[in-house]
Design a protein around this motif. Structure first.
Motif, PDB file in Angstrom:
ATOM      1  N   ARG A 205       0.822  -1.207   0.000  1.00 26.79           N
ATOM      2  CA  ARG A 205       0.000   0.000   0.000  1.00 26.79           C
ATOM      3  C   ARG A 205       0.859   1.260   0.000  1.00 26.79           C
ATOM      4  O   ARG A 205       2.024   1.245   0.400  1.00 26.79           O
ATOM      5  CB  ARG A 205      -0.956   0.013   1.185  1.00 26.79           C
ATOM      6  CG  ARG A 205      -0.327   0.045   2.555  1.00 26.79           C
ATOM      7  CD  ARG A 205      -1.422  -0.006   3.609  1.00 26.79           C
ATOM      8  NE  ARG A 205      -0.879  -0.171   4.961  1.00 26.79           N
ATOM      9  CZ  ARG A 205      -1.633  -0.468   6.026  1.00 26.79           C
ATOM     10  NH1 ARG A 205      -2.930  -0.634   5.896  1.00 26.79           N
ATOM     11  NH2 ARG A 205      -1.073  -0.603   7.213  1.00 26.79           N
TER      12      ARG A 205
ATOM     13  N   ARG B  54      -2.535   7.642  -0.056  1.00 27.74           N
ATOM     14  CA  ARG B  54      -3.477   7.852  -1.160  1.00 27.74           C
ATOM     15  C   ARG B  54      -3.016   8.914  -2.156  1.00 27.74           C
ATOM     16  O   ARG B  54      -3.162   8.711  -3.372  1.00 27.74           O
ATOM     17  CB  ARG B  54      -4.857   8.196  -0.596  1.00 27.74           C
ATOM     18  CG  ARG B  54      -5.955   8.183  -1.647  1.00 27.74           C
ATOM     19  CD  ARG B  54      -7.311   7.980  -1.031  1.00 27.74           C
ATOM     20  NE  ARG B  54      -7.442   6.631  -0.495  1.00 27.74           N
ATOM     21  CZ  ARG B  54      -8.401   6.275   0.361  1.00 27.74           C
ATOM     22  NH1 ARG B  54      -9.271   7.176   0.794  1.00 27.74           N
ATOM     23  NH2 ARG B  54      -8.476   5.028   0.788  1.00 27.74           N
TER      24      ARG B  54
ATOM     25  N   ARG C  11      -2.555   8.084  -6.141  1.00 24.16           N
ATOM     26  CA  ARG C  11      -3.222   8.815  -7.225  1.00 24.16           C
ATOM     27  C   ARG C  11      -2.208   9.278  -8.275  1.00 24.16           C
ATOM     28  O   ARG C  11      -2.483   9.237  -9.477  1.00 24.16           O
ATOM     29  CB  ARG C  11      -3.997  10.002  -6.665  1.00 24.16           C
ATOM     30  CG  ARG C  11      -5.312   9.632  -5.983  1.00 24.16           C
ATOM     31  CD  ARG C  11      -6.218  10.839  -5.842  1.00 24.16           C
ATOM     32  NE  ARG C  11      -5.638  11.851  -4.960  1.00 24.16           N
ATOM     33  CZ  ARG C  11      -5.884  11.946  -3.662  1.00 24.16           C
ATOM     34  NH1 ARG C  11      -6.703  11.077  -3.087  1.00 24.16           N
ATOM     35  NH2 ARG C  11      -5.331  12.902  -2.939  1.00 24.16           N
TER      36      ARG C  11
ATOM     37  N   LYS D 181      -9.916   2.952  -4.175  1.00 26.69           N
ATOM     38  CA  LYS D 181     -10.530   3.093  -2.853  1.00 26.69           C
ATOM     39  C   LYS D 181     -11.425   1.908  -2.549  1.00 26.69           C
ATOM     40  O   LYS D 181     -11.453   1.405  -1.416  1.00 26.69           O
ATOM     41  CB  LYS D 181     -11.324   4.401  -2.778  1.00 26.69           C
ATOM     42  CG  LYS D 181     -10.479   5.651  -2.732  1.00 26.69           C
ATOM     43  CD  LYS D 181     -11.320   6.913  -2.743  1.00 26.69           C
ATOM     44  CE  LYS D 181     -12.179   7.035  -1.504  1.00 26.69           C
ATOM     45  NZ  LYS D 181     -12.913   8.330  -1.483  1.00 26.69           N
TER      46      LYS D 181
ATOM     47  N   GLU E 299      -9.294  -1.047  -1.549  1.00 25.07           N
ATOM     48  CA  GLU E 299      -8.820  -0.920  -0.171  1.00 25.07           C
ATOM     49  C   GLU E 299      -9.928  -1.233   0.822  1.00 25.07           C
ATOM     50  O   GLU E 299      -9.694  -1.855   1.869  1.00 25.07           O
ATOM     51  CB  GLU E 299      -8.256   0.483   0.044  1.00 25.07           C
ATOM     52  CG  GLU E 299      -6.953   0.718  -0.728  1.00 25.07           C
ATOM     53  CD  GLU E 299      -6.538   2.174  -0.758  1.00 25.07           C
ATOM     54  OE1 GLU E 299      -7.377   3.046  -0.395  1.00 25.07           O
ATOM     55  OE2 GLU E 299      -5.383   2.467  -1.126  1.00 25.07           O
TER      56      GLU E 299
END
Length: 317
Positions: free
Chosen positions: A197, A200, A204, A272, A275
């Motif tokens: 991960r 965010r 992007r 999203k 996740e």
């Protein structure tokens, strides 16, 4: 200079390694590094990579695999149906065969439903089209179809089944077949699961950069070629994301700037949702060892294996 000896992996409690993560997180590259270190083979868990000719849009990145064997990619034509049941029917024997040959299966992907089906041992039933059931369902509106599906499957795995009439009817068909079938419980594998991960905002950025690269590499031409080969606009719309938005561009519904902006946003929203799915898997009891994409994820992965006393350095026995 002597070449360092490969790592010796000994995982008595486990029979499957899993690497999951959102789109554009770098899963393939990390899976290849892991397979090279552990004498493994990669099993794709991607719902679109099973289709031939859907290369750039599905992110196959086949050149990254090098000499590492990979499985469940390029199985069928994009005009052919391919369901979760079909995937599981192929994936389980492939994983078992890799183990029988003394190598490590590494399940790698971001399609949450496909990952869950394997790792959590979904019990699935083959459900051929049921003409009589479809005739009965044709008279129901969307709200009635949704209510009917929830009555059959209160804990619905795939919420997208609620959004389109054709998918609702197919989901009801499958759920009805499952209720009528007598099946034995499926024993889930003993999986050691890693997740990759990124923060965010960085994810992007990676999504935008990868999209522009794929457009430069010929993504629009790929979708146009699929359409020329007989894949309908409706089917391209169903495959979503790159195929949906490029198809709209080719039909004149979006100019190039709108294509880039809307598709990048849609991929971000998809990440999203991925996740969210992974968090749901954790709430259901699956342990995911998370790796920071910014800080040598392969080094973190090796360190985690060592901390679990599952990996040593030195020559293979």
């Amino acid at each position: 200079m002597t070449t360092p000896a490969p790592h010796d992996l000994s995982l008595p409690p486990y029979d499957l390694l899993v690497l999951l993560g959102a789109t554009a997180s770098g899963k393939t590259r990390l899976a290849v590094q892991l397979a090279e270190a552990l004498d493994g083979e990669i099993v794709s868990a991607d719902s679109r990579q099973v289709f031939r000719g859907m290369d750039l849009g599905s992110g196959k990145d086949l050149a990254e695999y090098g000499s590492i064997p990979y499985h469940l990619i390029d199985l069928v034509e994009p005009t052919e149906p391919f369901s979760l049941f079909d995937y599981v029917q192929r994936a389980r024997p492939v994983i078992a065969d890799i183990r029988r040959r003394g190598r490590w299966p590494i399940l790698c992907g971001g399609s949450g439903l496909y990952l869950s089906a394997i790792v959590q041992g979904y019990q699935l039933t083959e459900a051929p089209p049921d003409t009589e059931l479809r005739r009965q369902l044709d008279v129901l509106d969307l709200a009635q179809l949704r209510q009917h599906l929830r009555s059959l499957r209160p804990q619905l795995h795939n919420q997208t089944d609620l959004t389109e009439r054709a998918r609702l009817i197919r989901a009801i068909e499958i759920a009805t077949a499952e209720q009528q079938a007598e099946t034995l419980p499926v024993e889930p594998p003993h999986a050691l699961v890693f997740g990759l991960r990124w923060p965010r905002p960085l994810l992007r950025q990676r999504i935008a950069q990868r999209l522009h690269q794929r457009l430069a590499d010929g993504l629009i031409d790929e979708v146009a070629q699929l359409q020329r080969q007989g894949v309908s606009w409706q089917t391209l719309e169903f495959y979503g994301l790159e195929y949906r938005f490029v198809a709209r561009h080719l039909q004149g519904q979006l100019d190039f700037a709108e294509l880039c902006q809307q598709l990048s946003q849609a991929i971000g929203q998809f990440a999203k949702r991925q996740e969210t799915w992974f968090r749901r898997m954790e709430r259901q009891g699956l342990v995911i060892h998370w790796l920071d994409g910014q800080a040598d994820p392969f080094g973190q992965l090796r360190q985690k294996l060592r901390s679990l006393a599952l990996i040593t350095t030195g020559p293979r026995p």
